[in-house]
Write a protein that holds these residues in place. Structure first.
Motif, PDB file in Angstrom:
ATOM      1  N   VAL A 294       0.867  -1.172   0.000  1.00 37.35           N
ATOM      2  CA  VAL A 294       0.000   0.000   0.000  1.00 37.35           C
ATOM      3  C   VAL A 294       0.908   1.227   0.000  1.00 37.35           C
ATOM      4  N   VAL A 295       0.611   2.194  -0.863  1.00 35.45           N
ATOM      5  CA  VAL A 295       1.440   3.392  -1.021  1.00 35.45           C
ATOM      6  C   VAL A 295       0.526   4.602  -1.105  1.00 35.45           C
ATOM      7  N   VAL A 296       0.911   5.710  -0.425  1.00 33.50           N
ATOM      8  CA  VAL A 296       0.167   6.967  -0.515  1.00 33.50           C
ATOM      9  C   VAL A 296       1.095   8.048  -1.056  1.00 33.50           C
ATOM     10  N   PRO A 297       0.570   8.934  -1.892  1.00 28.60           N
ATOM     11  CA  PRO A 297       1.402  10.020  -2.425  1.00 28.60           C
ATOM     12  C   PRO A 297       1.677  11.075  -1.365  1.00 28.60           C
ATOM     13  N   MET A 298       2.829  11.730  -1.453  1.00 24.14           N
ATOM     14  CA  MET A 298       3.178  12.858  -0.591  1.00 24.14           C
ATOM     15  C   MET A 298       3.187  14.114  -1.459  1.00 24.14           C
ATOM     16  N   LEU A 299       2.447  15.110  -0.999  1.00 23.79           N
ATOM     17  CA  LEU A 299       2.251  16.317  -1.802  1.00 23.79           C
ATOM     18  C   LEU A 299       2.790  17.542  -1.094  1.00 23.79           C
ATOM     19  N   ILE A 300       3.313  18.457  -1.867  1.00 26.79           N
ATOM     20  CA  ILE A 300       3.674  19.782  -1.391  1.00 26.79           C
ATOM     21  C   ILE A 300       2.980  20.793  -2.288  1.00 26.79           C
ATOM     22  N   GLN A 301       2.027  21.516  -1.695  1.00 23.84           N
ATOM     23  CA  GLN A 301       1.241  22.504  -2.439  1.00 23.84           C
ATOM     24  C   GLN A 301       0.631  21.894  -3.702  1.00 23.84           C
ATOM     25  N   GLY A 302       0.060  20.690  -3.539  1.00 28.16           N
ATOM     26  CA  GLY A 302      -0.650  20.045  -4.635  1.00 28.16           C
ATOM     27  C   GLY A 302       0.226  19.335  -5.642  1.00 28.16           C
ATOM     28  N   LYS A 303       1.533  19.319  -5.440  1.00 30.13           N
ATOM     29  CA  LYS A 303       2.457  18.683  -6.378  1.00 30.13           C
ATOM     30  C   LYS A 303       3.083  17.462  -5.727  1.00 30.13           C
ATOM     31  N   LEU A 304       3.201  16.374  -6.509  1.00 26.94           N
ATOM     32  CA  LEU A 304       3.770  15.136  -5.987  1.00 26.94           C
ATOM     33  C   LEU A 304       5.253  15.328  -5.665  1.00 26.94           C
ATOM     34  N   SER A 305       5.629  15.087  -4.408  1.00 29.00           N
ATOM     35  CA  SER A 305       7.026  15.214  -3.998  1.00 29.00           C
ATOM     36  C   SER A 305       7.645  13.862  -3.649  1.00 29.00           C
ATOM     37  N   GLY A 306       6.824  12.847  -3.521  1.00 33.17           N
ATOM     38  CA  GLY A 306       7.317  11.522  -3.182  1.00 33.17           C
ATOM     39  C   GLY A 306       6.165  10.632  -2.768  1.00 33.17           C
ATOM     40  N   PHE A 307       6.490   9.499  -2.185  1.00 28.94           N
ATOM     41  CA  PHE A 307       5.430   8.625  -1.687  1.00 28.94           C
ATOM     42  C   PHE A 307       5.947   7.802  -0.514  1.00 28.94           C
ATOM     43  N   LEU A 308       4.991   7.389   0.317  1.00 27.86           N
ATOM     44  CA  LEU A 308       5.252   6.617   1.537  1.00 27.86           C
ATOM     45  C   LEU A 308       4.483   5.310   1.435  1.00 27.86           C
ATOM     46  N   GLY A 309       5.145   4.185   1.737  1.00 28.94           N
ATOM     47  CA  GLY A 309       4.451   2.917   1.570  1.00 28.94           C
ATOM     48  C   GLY A 309       4.828   1.856   2.568  1.00 28.94           C
ATOM     49  N   PHE A 310       4.002   0.773   2.574  1.00 25.69           N
ATOM     50  CA  PHE A 310       4.218  -0.425   3.383  1.00 25.69           C
ATOM     51  C   PHE A 310       4.302  -1.635   2.451  1.00 25.69           C
ATOM     52  N   ASP A 311       5.188  -2.575   2.766  1.00 21.17           N
ATOM     53  CA  ASP A 311       5.251  -3.856   2.069  1.00 21.17           C
ATOM     54  C   ASP A 311       4.994  -4.980   3.049  1.00 21.17           C
ATOM     55  N   SER A 312       4.304  -6.023   2.585  1.00 24.75           N
ATOM     56  CA  SER A 312       4.170  -7.273   3.334  1.00 24.75           C
ATOM     57  C   SER A 312       4.833  -8.359   2.497  1.00 24.75           C
ATOM     58  N   VAL A 313       5.876  -8.980   3.033  1.00 18.00           N
ATOM     59  CA  VAL A 313       6.597 -10.012   2.284  1.00 18.00           C
ATOM     60  C   VAL A 313       6.274 -11.411   2.797  1.00 18.00           C
ATOM     61  N   ARG A 314       5.566 -11.507   3.907  1.00 16.26           N
ATOM     62  CA  ARG A 314       5.282 -12.814   4.497  1.00 16.26           C
ATOM     63  C   ARG A 314       3.891 -13.335   4.147  1.00 16.26           C
ATOM     64  N   SER A 315       2.979 -12.454   3.808  1.00 16.41           N
ATOM     65  CA  SER A 315       1.606 -12.902   3.554  1.00 16.41           C
ATOM     66  C   SER A 315       0.839 -11.836   2.792  1.00 16.41           C
ATOM     67  N   LYS A 316      -0.295 -12.246   2.241  1.00 16.88           N
ATOM     68  CA  LYS A 316      -1.228 -11.282   1.668  1.00 16.88           C
ATOM     69  C   LYS A 316      -1.774 -10.414   2.798  1.00 16.88           C
ATOM     70  N   LYS A 317      -2.163  -9.192   2.457  1.00 15.37           N
ATOM     71  CA  LYS A 317      -2.601  -8.307   3.538  1.00 15.37           C
ATOM     72  C   LYS A 317      -3.485  -7.207   2.970  1.00 15.37           C
ATOM     73  N   THR A 318      -4.540  -6.910   3.708  1.00 15.47           N
ATOM     74  CA  THR A 318      -5.413  -5.778   3.377  1.00 15.47           C
ATOM     75  C   THR A 318      -5.384  -4.808   4.540  1.00 15.47           C
ATOM     76  N   TRP A 319      -5.066  -3.561   4.252  1.00 16.15           N
ATOM     77  CA  TRP A 319      -4.984  -2.564   5.316  1.00 16.15           C
ATOM     78  C   TRP A 319      -6.296  -1.802   5.424  1.00 16.15           C
ATOM     79  N   PRO A 320      -6.831  -1.666   6.646  1.00 15.06           N
ATOM     80  CA  PRO A 320      -8.101  -0.943   6.829  1.00 15.06           C
ATOM     81  C   PRO A 320      -7.925   0.553   6.585  1.00 15.06           C
ATOM     82  N   SER A 321      -9.051   1.250   6.517  1.00 19.46           N
ATOM     83  CA  SER A 321      -9.049   2.673   6.183  1.00 19.46           C
ATOM     84  C   SER A 321      -8.309   3.513   7.216  1.00 19.46           C
TER      85      SER A 321
END
Length: 711
Positions: A294-321
């Motif tokens: 799961v990855v979310v964009p990081m914005l500065i004044q409406g412009k994409l500056s990067g992204f922050l994410g999580f990886d699961s390497v051991r199992s399938k996974k669904t992250w809640p809201s």
């Protein structure tokens, strides 16, 4: 007709009463088998047996009898329903040696323990229903043997606490979640090493959520290439940060990049199930052994500056809201921190980039000259303060100041502070409360040249949402405190029952005596005055006990008033008197007569004293009876504060330090670990301090201070 009364016994606990009822049920069943058809039964015995059978059939607590070989010999309807069976006959087909328990809870261990000790009390285990659902059970049971001491069967009670455990875990999770959000939101405010703070943040959220990898990518100036700049990995998970520099993201991961450019969350619960159009993404993730991401964009004044994410390497996974929301909040804070880091670096390199710096930050920036006139401001400042562009362009300071101050709850204090800081060399940090509910954090720093303040830079940060989150966290703290109070009252139940039993029995005795005197015409009406007055007195006494209990456990909003701390101490002594007698503890008070009133919430402070006293009781469980003493002391400190001390003669604090005040830290087998944490929060919210000391001779002292009313 025979009458049976069960009076409180200072040597008996609630589990003993359950054991007694189980024994009586056993007695009734045995009596029923032993009688001949022609034998007449006494009416009182029949009624007694009927009442016991009524308890067995209709109580909400499960009751059972099982053989050592796993056969279920007896179960009441509550237990049958609890385990999801249609009737006892169906339940009796289950053999407990083969099924009925979660694998981690072996019945063999239960048998060894109960046959060794003769009983189990408060045993927590996990049972399985007919449909495979887990039930968390609190069990009280005993072993029954024949004359040759061979085990005949086990019998006991089972209480389903699954919902309570789930509620406790949900509350614990929500409290930790809100605390994490508050911590992450404030981490980047103070100056410091931003790289270190980002790495600490990734570790904190990674461990809280239980993921295998957390990372931050930054977009280069070309807007097409990205670098993995920060990464945290769980133990045993390979790092990827060195392999992911200079990635041409648009070419290698087109669908992913499309989501980032569209400012959308990219969430894949199972990489192996990605569709054909996501072939490149699937290959890329599988090379890193990623099963879910799961990855979310990081914005500065409406412009994409990067992204922050999580990886699961051991199992399938669904992250809640709520976890995705945590990612978004964290990404926003990190992006702001990185923007500030970049701005600070640019400012150090050249003052020529000041305008770019001002516009790149998400904070509102205002520069004021030594004459109090506006020198510069960024667009974020105008946006935050909702200043129309014509007013900003006019550079009319009086108009601008009037427009700004009119939005605040306390404009006079705001103006006084501004005028004072115009020529002051000190930094300043405070909060601004708006009429519409917004909250800004205001930081001000002077620019000094040749020892003179030539300009002052003001920065404004909108922390309205953070304050709402903190308020919500305090609300959860209040709910947790209520759970704690109810739990405490449950622990006090035996003593309170004994205390209530005394006035109620007195009422009954006086009433019966009065009735006999009236029926036998042995007394004039005047002679009945005294017993009737005694009835009224004892009824008032019982009412006061119940009033104290209701006042302690009821949900309520804090209310402060002038309070005599000595009176609160005496109420706690009175409330705990029966419990102290049951545990052979001597309670003493050393209350200073010159202690003034304090302005506090009396119920909350009474909770603190009560919790410290009950902790003192528990600390002396292993101490010999003649040494068990608890003393409540009040006095004045040198700093004109009232000090309350609860001193015991128990085993002391050993090597325990400040950790005893951490949430969910406990040394008790069945403790929640929230009493001292909540007590410290309550005391600090009243402007006081709570700490613990080991006594020179034996035991420990817990002390807290409260400011004097009006001080």
């Amino acid at each position: 007709m025979a009458r049976i009364c069960i009076y409180g016994d200072s040597s008996r606990k609630s589990e003993d009463l359950i054991e007694e009822i189980e024994g009586l049920i056993s007695h009734v069943e045995k009596g029923g088998r032993d009688r001949t058809d022609g034998e007449q039964r006494d009416d009182s015995v029949q009624n007694f047996e009927s009442e016991l059978r009524e308890i067995f059939e209709h109580t909400a607590v499960g009751m059972y009898r099982t053989a050592p070989d796993g056969r279920i010999l007896l179960a009441n309807p509550a237990l049958v329903r609890m385990l999801g069976f249609s009737g006892f006959e169906e339940l009796a087909q289950r053999n407990l040696e083969e099924s009925g328990f979660e694998p981690d809870y072996s019945r063999e261990l239960f048998k060894q323990r109960i046959e060794k000790d003769g009983k189990v009390v408060g045993l927590e285990s996990v049972w399985m229903t007919r449909h495979g659902k887990r039930l968390v059970i609190i069990e009280n049971a005993r072993v029954v043997r024949d004359q040759g001491q061979d085990v005949l069967y086990y019998e006991g009670t089972a209480e389903d606490i699954t919902e309570r455990k789930e509620a406790e875990e949900a509350l614990r999770y929500r409290l930790e979640f809100e605390r994490l959000i508050s911590t992450l939101s404030t981490r980047f405010i103070e100056p410091g090493d931003i790289d270190r703070k980002i790495n600490e943040t990734l570790a904190a959220i990674g461990e809280f959520v239980g993921v295998d990898r957390a990372y931050v990518f930054q977009v280069r100036d070309d807007g097409m290439t990205v670098d993995n700049m920060y990464e945290w990995c769980a133990e045993g998970v390979d790092a990827q940060i060195d392999n992911l520099k200079g990635v041409s993201i648009a070419e290698e991961l087109p669908l992913f990049w499309k989501a980032m450019m569209g400012h959308e969350v990219f969430h894949v619960a199972a990489v192996a199930e990605l569709p054909a159009e996501a072939k490149l993404e699937k290959e890329h993730f599988e090379m890193q052994d990623i099963q879910a991401v799961v990855v979310v964009p990081m914005l500065i004044q409406g412009k994409l500056s990067g992204f922050l994410g999580f990886d699961s390497v051991r199992s399938k996974k669904t992250w809640p809201s709520d976890i995705i929301a945590l990612l978004q909040i964290t990404g926003e804070n990190i992006s702001l921190a990185l923007a500030r880091k970049k701005a600070e670096a640019a400012l150090r390199e050249s003052e020529g980039v000041l305008r770019a710096t001002l516009e790149s930050t998400a904070d509102g920036i205002l520069v004021i000259g030594e004459d109090g006139k506006m020198v510069d401001a960024n667009s974020r400042f105008a946006e935050m303060w909702q200043i129309p562009q014509p007013v900003l362009d006019s550079r009319d300071d009086e108009t601008l100041l009037a427009f700004v101050s009119d939005q605040l709850q306390d404009s006079e204090s705001f103006l006084r502070r501004i005028r004072y800081l115009y020529g002051s060399p000190e930094d300043d940090l405070d909060l601004l409360q708006f009429k519409d509910g917004r909250v800004f954090e205001r930081f001000s720093r002077p620019l000094v040249r040749d020892g003179m303040v030539v300009e002052r830079v003001w920065s404004f940060r909108d922390i309205t949402e953070r304050k709402k989150a903190e308020a919500k966290a305090r609300e959860h703290q209040s709910e947790l405190a209520h759970v704690w109070r109810v739990n405490t009252m449950g622990e006090m139940a035996s003593g309170l029952a004994h205390e209530l039993n005394q006035p109620l029995c007195a009422i009954l005795n006086y009433a019966n005596a009065s009735l006999r005197m009236m029926k036998n015409d042995v007394a004039a009406s005047g002679e009945l005055i005294d017993p009737i007055e005694q009835i009224a007195t004892q009824a008032e006494r019982a009412g006061e006990i119940i009033k104290r209990i209701r006042g302690l456990v009821a949900k309520r909003k804090p209310h402060t008033s002038a309070v005599d701390i000595n009176s609160l101490a005496r109420e706690v002594v009175e409330m705990e008197k029966s419990e102290a007698n049951l545990k052979s503890i001597t309670m003493q008070s050393e209350l200073a007569e010159d202690v003034p009133q304090v302005f506090v919430d009396n119920v909350e402070i009474e909770e603190v004293i009560l919790n410290l006293v009950r902790n003192a009781f528990d600390a002396m469980s292993d101490v010999s009876v003649e040494r068990r003493e608890v003393t409540i002391v009040t006095c004045m400190t040198k700093n004109d504060a009232v000090e309350i001390c609860v001193r015991d003669t128990g085993k002391g604090l050993a090597d325990l330090g400040e950790e005893i005040f951490d949430s969910f830290f406990t040394t008790k087998v069945d403790g929640l670990g929230i009493g001292l944490s909540i007590s410290r929060t309550i005391v600090e919210s009243h402007g006081g301090k709570l700490w613990a000391e080991t006594n020179p001779d034996c035991g420990a002292s817990f002390r807290f201070t409260l400011p004097v009313k009006g001080a």
